[in-house]
Scaffold this motif. Structure first.
Motif, PDB file in Angstrom:
ATOM      1  N   PRO A  89      31.989  44.986 -91.916  1.00  0.00           N
ATOM      2  CA  PRO A  89      31.563  45.072 -93.315  1.00  0.00           C
ATOM      3  C   PRO A  89      30.770  46.323 -93.655  1.00  0.00           C
ATOM      4  CG  PRO A  89      31.269  42.844 -92.514  1.00  0.00           C
ATOM      5  CD  PRO A  89      31.649  43.666 -91.316  1.00  0.00           C
ATOM      6  N   VAL A  90      30.252  47.039 -92.642  1.00  0.00           N
ATOM      7  CA  VAL A  90      29.507  48.273 -92.900  1.00  0.00           C
ATOM      8  C   VAL A  90      30.488  49.410 -93.179  1.00  0.00           C
ATOM      9  CG1 VAL A  90      27.848  49.941 -92.000  1.00  0.00           C
ATOM     10  CG2 VAL A  90      27.636  47.515 -91.397  1.00  0.00           C
ATOM     11  N   SER A 126      37.990  44.481 -88.596  1.00  0.00           N
ATOM     12  CA  SER A 126      38.625  43.987 -89.807  1.00  0.00           C
ATOM     13  C   SER A 126      39.959  44.689 -90.043  1.00  0.00           C
ATOM     14  CB  SER A 126      37.695  44.224 -91.009  1.00  0.00           C
ATOM     15  OG  SER A 126      38.411  44.193 -92.220  1.00  0.00           O
ATOM     16  N   TYR A 127      41.017  43.911 -90.245  1.00  0.00           N
ATOM     17  CA  TYR A 127      42.344  44.486 -90.488  1.00  0.00           C
ATOM     18  C   TYR A 127      42.311  45.413 -91.696  1.00  0.00           C
ATOM     19  CZ  TYR A 127      47.386  44.749 -91.320  1.00  0.00           C
ATOM     20  OH  TYR A 127      48.669  45.198 -91.519  1.00  0.00           O
ATOM     21  N   THR A 128      41.780  44.903 -92.812  1.00  0.00           N
ATOM     22  CA  THR A 128      41.753  45.706 -94.035  1.00  0.00           C
ATOM     23  C   THR A 128      40.849  46.918 -93.881  1.00  0.00           C
ATOM     24  OG1 THR A 128      42.172  43.729 -95.374  1.00  0.00           O
ATOM     25  CG2 THR A 128      41.296  45.665 -96.515  1.00  0.00           C
ATOM     26  N   ASP A 150      32.891  40.057 -85.458  1.00  0.00           N
ATOM     27  CA  ASP A 150      33.334  38.745 -85.940  1.00  0.00           C
ATOM     28  C   ASP A 150      34.845  38.733 -86.161  1.00  0.00           C
ATOM     29  OD1 ASP A 150      33.379  36.191 -86.881  1.00  0.00           O
ATOM     30  OD2 ASP A 150      32.378  36.622 -88.784  1.00  0.00           O
ATOM     31  N   ALA A 151      35.508  37.723 -85.594  1.00  0.00           N
ATOM     32  CA  ALA A 151      36.944  37.536 -85.807  1.00  0.00           C
ATOM     33  C   ALA A 151      37.208  36.186 -86.470  1.00  0.00           C
ATOM     34  CB  ALA A 151      37.698  37.645 -84.490  1.00  0.00           C
ATOM     35  N   TYR A 199      35.745  39.689 -81.238  1.00  0.00           N
ATOM     36  CA  TYR A 199      36.274  40.787 -80.438  1.00  0.00           C
ATOM     37  C   TYR A 199      35.107  41.298 -79.603  1.00  0.00           C
ATOM     38  CZ  TYR A 199      39.840  40.718 -84.118  1.00  0.00           C
ATOM     39  OH  TYR A 199      40.814  40.335 -85.005  1.00  0.00           O
ATOM     40  N   THR A 200      35.302  41.428 -78.320  1.00  0.00           N
ATOM     41  CA  THR A 200      34.171  41.778 -77.474  1.00  0.00           C
ATOM     42  C   THR A 200      34.623  42.476 -76.196  1.00  0.00           C
ATOM     43  OG1 THR A 200      32.142  40.898 -76.470  1.00  0.00           O
ATOM     44  CG2 THR A 200      34.134  39.564 -76.241  1.00  0.00           C
TER      45      THR A 200
END
Length: 237
Positions: free
Chosen positions: A11-12, A68-70, A126-127, A133-134
């Motif tokens: 999100p950043v 994030s895909y987008t 976050d997925a 994802y790590t």
């Protein structure tokens, strides 16, 4: 040597500019769904602030994922577009590797905790739900376990936590606080935020080695296939 760094994997929405390997300016903005509207604005602001024309850029660095895909599509599309227009190379950095670079640097500034040999580090993105994802790294930034998508349960890291202290960080780790609240060997660090600044060390190494991507064929590292869903308002009974 002027390099623009872009990170939109989380999100950043973040961009940074380095001049001869030194950070000149950056923007980090943590707000959902602003990448499409703000990324190019931030890039323009950084170039103006540094008094650098866009055609003076030497390369573009992008956080390639996972994430994030987008967000990844937007960041990589902008990066590739600038590279095509300017005929400059594209450098891609694993998002989790960059997170580890940034976290280790900030932790070392605060204490010697980041240098403890029995400490392992686990950046997380976050997925959704209980999936992240790590990857896992040691105190020297060496990869102990490679990038993967994992569904996290209370005993997911017992095989490591029995012998090591494990520090989890990133937006994917924040949701695990309750799950590991009573686990003495696992610490959730909530103060971490992604930044394009963390791409810089790996980017400079790759630039000096001329390890560039094929712009025509490069795609983000999604890790998982994108699965579209039907908006709730469109579901009919």
């Amino acid at each position: 040597m002027n390099i623009l760094h872009i990170d939109t994997a989380t999100p950043v929405c973040s961009v940074a500019l380095t001049i001869n390997g030194v950070l000149s300016a950056y923007r980090d903005h943590d707000e959902p769904n602003i990448h499409a509207s703000k990324l190019t604005v931030f890039i323009e602001e950084l170039l103006l602030e540094a008094k650098i024309a866009i055609n003076q850029l030497s390369a573009i660095s992008v956080s390639k994922g996972p994430g994030s895909y987008t967000g990844l599509r937007i960041g990589v599309s902008v990066a590739k577009g600038i590279c095509y227009a300017l005929d400059v190379p594209l450098i891609a950095v694993n998002t989790l590797d960059a997170m580890m670079q940034g976290f280790k640097a900030s932790l070392s500034e605060q204490s010697d905790r980041g240098n403890e040999l029995n400490t392992l580090f686990c950046p997380m993105i976050d997925a959704r739900r209980m999936e992240v994802y790590t990857a896992i790294y040691d105190a020297h930034l060496s990869i102990i376990e490679p990038t993967a998508a994992r569904i996290i349960e209370a005993d997911s890291f017992d095989y490591l936590a029995n012998k090591h202290q494990l520090i989890m960080f990133g937006e994917g780790a924040n949701k695990l606080s309750d799950l590991f609240s009573e686990h003495g060997s696992i610490q959730i660090y909530k103060g971490f935020q992604n930044s394009a600044r963390y791409l810089i060390p790996e980017t400079l190494t790759r630039f000096n080695k001329q390890e560039f991507e094929d712009i025509a064929y490069f795609e983000p590292f999604y890790l998982k296939d994108f699965v579209p869903t039907t908006p709730k308002r469109a579901i009919k009974s």
